[in-house]
Design a protein around this motif. Sequence first.
Motif, PDB file in Angstrom:
ATOM      1  N   GLY A   1       1.034  10.992   5.450  1.00  0.00           N
ATOM      2  CA  GLY A   1       1.075  10.068   6.584  1.00  0.00           C
ATOM      3  C   GLY A   1       2.001   8.889   6.375  1.00  0.00           C
TER       4      GLY A   1
ATOM      5  N   CYS B   1       1.178   7.765  10.960  1.00  0.00           N
ATOM      6  CA  CYS B   1       0.415   8.606  10.028  1.00  0.00           C
ATOM      7  C   CYS B   1      -0.397   9.695  10.747  1.00  0.00           C
ATOM      8  CB  CYS B   1      -0.490   7.738   9.164  1.00  0.00           C
ATOM      9  SG  CYS B   1      -1.312   6.434  10.069  1.00  0.00           S
TER      10      CYS B   1
ATOM     11  N   ALA C   1      -3.850  -2.675   2.668  1.00  0.00           N
ATOM     12  CA  ALA C   1      -4.701  -2.840   1.476  1.00  0.00           C
ATOM     13  C   ALA C   1      -5.889  -3.775   1.733  1.00  0.00           C
ATOM     14  CB  ALA C   1      -3.850  -3.380   0.331  1.00  0.00           C
TER      15      ALA C   1
ATOM     16  N   GLY D   1       7.075   8.747  10.407  1.00  0.00           N
ATOM     17  CA  GLY D   1       6.308   8.747  11.658  1.00  0.00           C
ATOM     18  C   GLY D   1       4.978   8.042  11.517  1.00  0.00           C
TER      19      GLY D   1
ATOM     20  N   SER E   1      -7.314   2.523   5.229  1.00  0.00           N
ATOM     21  CA  SER E   1      -6.007   2.310   4.589  1.00  0.00           C
ATOM     22  C   SER E   1      -4.859   2.260   5.594  1.00  0.00           C
ATOM     23  CB  SER E   1      -5.734   3.400   3.558  1.00  0.00           C
ATOM     24  OG  SER E   1      -5.624   4.633   4.213  1.00  0.00           O
TER      25      SER E   1
ATOM     26  N   GLN F   1       8.193  -2.517   3.716  1.00  0.00           N
ATOM     27  CA  GLN F   1       7.801  -3.920   3.801  1.00  0.00           C
ATOM     28  C   GLN F   1       7.032  -4.244   5.078  1.00  0.00           C
ATOM     29  OE1 GLN F   1       8.162  -6.018   1.350  1.00  0.00           O
ATOM     30  NE2 GLN F   1       7.222  -7.696   2.442  1.00  0.00           N
ATOM     31  N   GLY F   2       7.338  -3.511   6.146  1.00  0.00           N
ATOM     32  CA  GLY F   2       6.633  -3.766   7.406  1.00  0.00           C
ATOM     33  C   GLY F   2       7.614  -4.062   8.533  1.00  0.00           C
TER      34      GLY F   2
ATOM     35  N   MET G   1       0.832  -1.211   0.000  1.00  0.00           N
ATOM     36  CA  MET G   1       0.000   0.000   0.000  1.00  0.00           C
ATOM     37  C   MET G   1       0.872   1.270   0.000  1.00  0.00           C
ATOM     38  SD  MET G   1      -3.230   0.117   0.175  1.00  0.00           S
ATOM     39  CE  MET G   1      -3.347   1.516  -0.862  1.00  0.00           C
ATOM     40  N   VAL G   2       1.778   1.344   0.974  1.00  0.00           N
ATOM     41  CA  VAL G   2       2.637   2.525   1.092  1.00  0.00           C
ATOM     42  C   VAL G   2       3.634   2.542  -0.059  1.00  0.00           C
ATOM     43  CG1 VAL G   2       4.366   3.679   2.529  1.00  0.00           C
ATOM     44  CG2 VAL G   2       2.410   2.556   3.602  1.00  0.00           C
TER      45      VAL G   2
ATOM     46  N   GLN H   1      -3.561   9.934   4.499  1.00  0.00           N
ATOM     47  CA  GLN H   1      -2.559   9.257   5.328  1.00  0.00           C
ATOM     48  C   GLN H   1      -1.598   8.394   4.511  1.00  0.00           C
ATOM     49  OE1 GLN H   1      -2.268   5.967   6.815  1.00  0.00           O
ATOM     50  NE2 GLN H   1      -3.497   5.224   5.114  1.00  0.00           N
TER      51      GLN H   1
ATOM     52  N   SER I   1       8.769 -12.235  -1.911  1.00  0.00           N
ATOM     53  CA  SER I   1       7.883 -13.310  -2.378  1.00  0.00           C
ATOM     54  C   SER I   1       8.054 -13.695  -3.840  1.00  0.00           C
ATOM     55  CB  SER I   1       6.427 -12.881  -2.165  1.00  0.00           C
ATOM     56  OG  SER I   1       6.169 -11.704  -2.906  1.00  0.00           O
TER      57      SER I   1
ATOM     58  N   ARG J   1      11.593   3.653  14.984  1.00  0.00           N
ATOM     59  CA  ARG J   1      11.307   5.081  15.233  1.00  0.00           C
ATOM     60  C   ARG J   1      11.866   5.632  16.538  1.00  0.00           C
ATOM     61  NH1 ARG J   1       5.025   4.785  13.797  1.00  0.00           N
ATOM     62  NH2 ARG J   1       5.285   4.444  11.558  1.00  0.00           N
TER      63      ARG J   1
HETATM   64  P1  NAP Z   1       1.048  -3.925   2.833  1.00  0.00           P
HETATM   65  O1  NAP Z   1       0.117  -3.244   1.882  1.00  0.00           O
HETATM   66  O2  NAP Z   1       0.538  -5.093   3.566  1.00  0.00           O
HETATM   67  O3  NAP Z   1       2.393  -4.363   2.009  1.00  0.00           O
HETATM   68  C1  NAP Z   1       3.537  -4.965   2.612  1.00  0.00           C
HETATM   69  C2  NAP Z   1       4.105  -6.100   1.734  1.00  0.00           C
HETATM   70  O4  NAP Z   1       3.211  -7.198   1.694  1.00  0.00           O
HETATM   71  C3  NAP Z   1       4.278  -5.779   0.258  1.00  0.00           C
HETATM   72  O5  NAP Z   1       5.421  -5.010   0.065  1.00  0.00           O
HETATM   73  C4  NAP Z   1       4.395  -7.157  -0.366  1.00  0.00           C
HETATM   74  O6  NAP Z   1       5.735  -7.641  -0.253  1.00  0.00           O
HETATM   75  C5  NAP Z   1       3.507  -8.001   0.529  1.00  0.00           C
HETATM   76  N1  NAP Z   1       2.243  -8.382  -0.132  1.00  0.00           N
HETATM   77  C6  NAP Z   1       1.668  -9.594   0.020  1.00  0.00           C
HETATM   78  N2  NAP Z   1       0.523  -9.661  -0.683  1.00  0.00           N
HETATM   79  C7  NAP Z   1       0.367  -8.470  -1.303  1.00  0.00           C
HETATM   80  C8  NAP Z   1      -0.631  -7.958  -2.183  1.00  0.00           C
HETATM   81  N3  NAP Z   1      -1.693  -8.670  -2.572  1.00  0.00           N
HETATM   82  N4  NAP Z   1      -0.492  -6.686  -2.650  1.00  0.00           N
HETATM   83  C9  NAP Z   1       0.557  -5.951  -2.270  1.00  0.00           C
HETATM   84  N5  NAP Z   1       1.535  -6.405  -1.450  1.00  0.00           N
HETATM   85  C10 NAP Z   1       1.449  -7.656  -0.953  1.00  0.00           C
HETATM   86  O7  NAP Z   1       1.601  -2.922   3.945  1.00  0.00           O
HETATM   87  P2  NAP Z   1       1.526  -1.300   4.002  1.00  0.00           P
HETATM   88  O8  NAP Z   1       0.185  -0.869   4.457  1.00  0.00           O
HETATM   89  O9  NAP Z   1       2.089  -0.762   2.733  1.00  0.00           O
HETATM   90  O10 NAP Z   1       2.521  -0.998   5.229  1.00  0.00           O
HETATM   91  C11 NAP Z   1       3.931  -1.170   5.128  1.00  0.00           C
HETATM   92  C12 NAP Z   1       4.618  -0.590   6.357  1.00  0.00           C
HETATM   93  O11 NAP Z   1       4.384   0.803   6.433  1.00  0.00           O
HETATM   94  C13 NAP Z   1       4.095  -1.179   7.683  1.00  0.00           C
HETATM   95  O12 NAP Z   1       5.159  -1.295   8.589  1.00  0.00           O
HETATM   96  C14 NAP Z   1       3.137  -0.127   8.160  1.00  0.00           C
HETATM   97  O13 NAP Z   1       2.986  -0.147   9.559  1.00  0.00           O
HETATM   98  C15 NAP Z   1       3.853   1.127   7.704  1.00  0.00           C
HETATM   99  N6  NAP Z   1       2.952   2.247   7.553  1.00  0.00           N
HETATM  100  C16 NAP Z   1       1.801   2.077   6.878  1.00  0.00           C
HETATM  101  C17 NAP Z   1       0.958   3.133   6.704  1.00  0.00           C
HETATM  102  C18 NAP Z   1      -0.312   2.957   5.916  1.00  0.00           C
HETATM  103  O14 NAP Z   1      -0.945   3.941   5.685  1.00  0.00           O
HETATM  104  N7  NAP Z   1      -0.707   1.783   5.460  1.00  0.00           N
HETATM  105  C19 NAP Z   1       1.288   4.408   7.191  1.00  0.00           C
HETATM  106  C20 NAP Z   1       2.510   4.586   7.862  1.00  0.00           C
HETATM  107  C21 NAP Z   1       3.327   3.492   8.019  1.00  0.00           C
HETATM  108  P3  NAP Z   1       6.476  -8.507  -1.406  1.00  0.00           P
HETATM  109  O15 NAP Z   1       6.307  -7.781  -2.683  1.00  0.00           O
HETATM  110  O16 NAP Z   1       7.864  -8.602  -0.944  1.00  0.00           O
HETATM  111  O17 NAP Z   1       5.719  -9.802  -1.379  1.00  0.00           O
END
Ligand code: NAP
Length: 369
Positions: free
Chosen positions: A351, A135, A169, A133, A165, A73-74, A12-13, A347, A38, A102
């Motif tokens: 964010g 969001c 995702a 930081g 969000s 990635q997380g 997502m990010v 966000q 993956s 952080r």
């Molecule tokens: P996410 O969407 O779950 O994506 C993380 C990873 O999951 C992807 O890079 C991918 O890695 C894998 N993945 C597995 N199935 C997937 C699919 N169907 N579509 C896309 N990716 C998939 O996580 P995120 O929300 O971007 O958050 C990432 C980090 O940022 C976390 O630590 C979170 O706490 C932090 N964060 C998030 C937000 C937010 O708004 N969401 C805001 C601030 C900070 P591979 O390609 O390697 O498989």
Amino acid sequence: MLRVGLIGWRGMVGSVLLERMREEGDFSGIEAIFFSTSNVGGAAPQESAGGAALQNAGDLKQLAGCDVLISCQGGEYTTEVYGPLRQSGWRGYWIDAASTLRMKDDAVIILDPVNGSVIQQGLAKGIRTYAGGNCTVSLMLMGVGALFQAGLVEWMTTMTYQAASGAGAAKMLELVSQMDCLVDPVRKTPSENALEVDRMTMQVQRSPSLPKQEFGVPLVGSVLPWIDRGMPGGQTREEWKGMAETTKILGLDPPVPVDGICVRVGTMRCHSQALCIKLTKDVSLRDIEQMLDGANQWTRVIPNDKQSTLHCLTPTAVSGTLNVPVGRLHKLNMGPEFLGAFTVGDQLLWGAAEPLRRMLRILRSHLGK
Ligand code: NAP
């Protein structure tokens, strides 16, 4: 040329980060290396240096070949890889969206329109770890950070309305499925009787067949006043971050109390927050508005009237933009030192992805590359 590794770029990010880097031409002048956890060997985005395939995000040697690593990635991935990579002697720059690093002493939380000087001091001191930081905290500081910087905040409460969000995702997709289920009976048996429609929607919300694997409960037509895990003292971790991260981002000493209730609502990607700010002294609304409006190019004061508020101070108006409007500014009944405010921000942009993208720019300028 700076070798920049991107991990988590399809999440997502990460995908918002990629979109923004493309829009801003950030790939020009860098050698981009794409990693995966993956799909190692799979096709990488077109910006991949030399058209190389996806590298292994678990391979410390491949990671160590980069001058800068940006991870979306997380937290689990950061926990697994960051320590061993540093222990192996890697001295590159690590830029991360996750919360894992952080609060570490040797990491800076990045939000450059608000704490550009803290980032520059970090670079000058040789700090090589930079984390985006939380969001909600970042968006709150984009909105009203100027008041903290002017020493005008004695304490603040934040009551949040957080989008799906923020939880990734899969949660956004589940919210939309829930929306679809909610209106389905009304679509099939239309009625002009509001009570009847209410009964139908309530039945859907309470039905075991409503998709809720992600949230565990219905979010559609409801609100969830609990985000993340519990902390001692009755707060949630999301609420704990409010004060902890504000203190670190701004380098506040002594810290300023920030607390409130964080609530998930059924919006897609914009967080909103209602703020109650106890000022250190009575300051006129006009001065406050000037201070906030002039803080940076994205923060905009919305006049406290119905028309402006309903058109400019909502997730619908702000989604997909970098604007951070602040409105509903007025003195509260508690006295002239009490300020009410409401702010909204995307966000996934300020964010999450935007501070990381801008940190790469700052770094390139610092390194002259
Ligand atoms: P996410 O969407 O779950 O994506 C993380 C990873 O999951 C992807 O890079 C991918 O890695 C894998 N993945 C597995 N199935 C997937 C699919 N169907 N579509 C896309 N990716 C998939 O996580 P995120 O929300 O971007 O958050 C990432 C980090 O940022 C976390 O630590 C979170 O706490 C932090 N964060 C998030 C937000 C937010 O708004 N969401 C805001 C601030 C900070 P591979 O390609 O390697 O498989």
